[in-house]
Write a protein that holds these residues in place. Structure first.
Motif: not given
Length: 250
Positions: A29-35
C-alpha cells in the motif's frame, strides 16, 4: 523483471490467514500523492522512490506484487484488516506504531523541513514569535506529532490528508508555514515561485520502514534480506539518485 502486477485501486479481499514465507503474492500500500516518494506521472502511472524501491524488493524476493493506493488515515487499520500485506509509504518507526505493526529494518531517513512564503521572516524556533501562526502538517505523521508536542499550545495546527491539499492552502495564504518531509517540501513547495525554506531541518525518529502485520515474521525476514541485498548491490543507490541529490540511506 519478474512478473509484477501494479494496480492503483483498492486491494482485493484478503486471505483468512496471515502471509506465509512461501507465498509470493503480496499487496503493498502507498498513499498518493506524496512526491517524490509515491505519485502518478503524466501518464497516470504509479511511480516514485518508494514505488521503484518496492519493485526492486519484490524482484529480489521473487514475489508477484500488487501495488494499491490507500489514504494515510486508513493505512494501519487496512493492514490489520488484511486489505493489503505491507505498507511502504514513508511510515516512520515510532513506539506507538510498533505496538500495532511489525517494522522492517529502516530503509531511509529524511528530516522534516519548514517551508513558507518568501516574506515569512519569523524564527520557527522562537515560540513567542510563532504565537498565533497557523502551521500546516499532514495528519498522523511524525511532523504532526512534533508540532503538536512542541507547539500545540502556541500555534494553530491545520492537519491535511494529502500534502497537495496543504500546499494549496499555503498558496492561498490560509497557512503561514508548513512542516513536512524535506523532500516533499522540496518537490511541492520550493518548485513554486514565491516560497522558500524558512527554518533548519529537523531529524525525527528512527527512520522509515516497511510495516507488516505482527504475525508475518517470516515475510519480515525476507523483506529485510531483500532490502539489504539491493543496498549492497547498488540498486538502492541507483534508485536514490533518480529522485534525490542527497543521501537518504540509513
Amino acid at each position: 523483471m519478474k512478473k509484477m502486477m501494479i494496480a492503483a485501486s483498492c486491494a482485493l479481499a484478503m486471505m483468512a490467514s496471515g502471509v506465509q514465507a512461501d507465498e509470493r503474492d503480496l499487496r503493498i500500500a502507498f498513499d498518493v500523492p506524496y512526491e517524490p516518494f509515491e505519485y502518478k506521472d503524466e501518464n497516470g502511472d504509479l511511480t516514485g522512490f518508494e514505488v521503484d524501491l518496492a519493485a526492486a524488493m519484490c524482484e529480489e524476493m521473487q514475489a508477484n506484487c500488487e501495488f494499491v493506493i490507500q489514504a494515510w488515515d486508513g493505512m494501519i487499520p487496512g493492514l490489520v484488516a488484511r486489505k493489503f500485506d505491507l505498507i511502504m509509504s514513508s511510515m516512520s518507526i515510532t513506539e506507538e506504531r510498533a505496538k500495532r505493526v511489525l517494522f522492517s529494518e529502516p530503509y531511509y531517513i529524511t528530516p522534516g523541513g519548514w517551508f513558507g512564503p518568501n516574506d515569512f521572516d519569523t524564527d520557527v524556533t522562537d515560540m513567542d514569535a510563532m504565537k498565533g501562526k497557523t502551521v500546516g502538517v499532514q495528519r498522523g505523521t511524525t511532523m504532526d506529532t512534533f508540532v503538536t508536542e512542541e507547539m500545540g499550545n502556541i500555534v494553530t495546527i491545520k492537519r491535511y490528508t494529502t500534502a497537495d491539499d496543504m500546499v494549496l492552502d499555503l498558496e492561498g495564504q490560509r497557512l503561514d508555514v508548513v512542516f513536512v518531509d524535506y523532500p516533499v517540501g522540496e518537490q511541492t513547495v520550493l518548485s513554486k515561485d514565491g516560497f522558500k525554506e524558512v527554518g533548519e531541518s529537523v531529524k525525527l525518529g528512527e527512520g522509515v520502514a516497511v510495516a507488516m502485520r505482527k504475525r508475518d515474521k517470516a515475510v519480515a525476514e525476507e523483506v529485510n534480506a531483500a532490502l539489504r541485498t539491493i543496498k549492497e548491490d547498488g540498486t538502492y543507490e541507483t534508485i536514490m539518485k533518480k529522485y534525490f541529490t542527497y543521501d537518504v540511506k540509513i
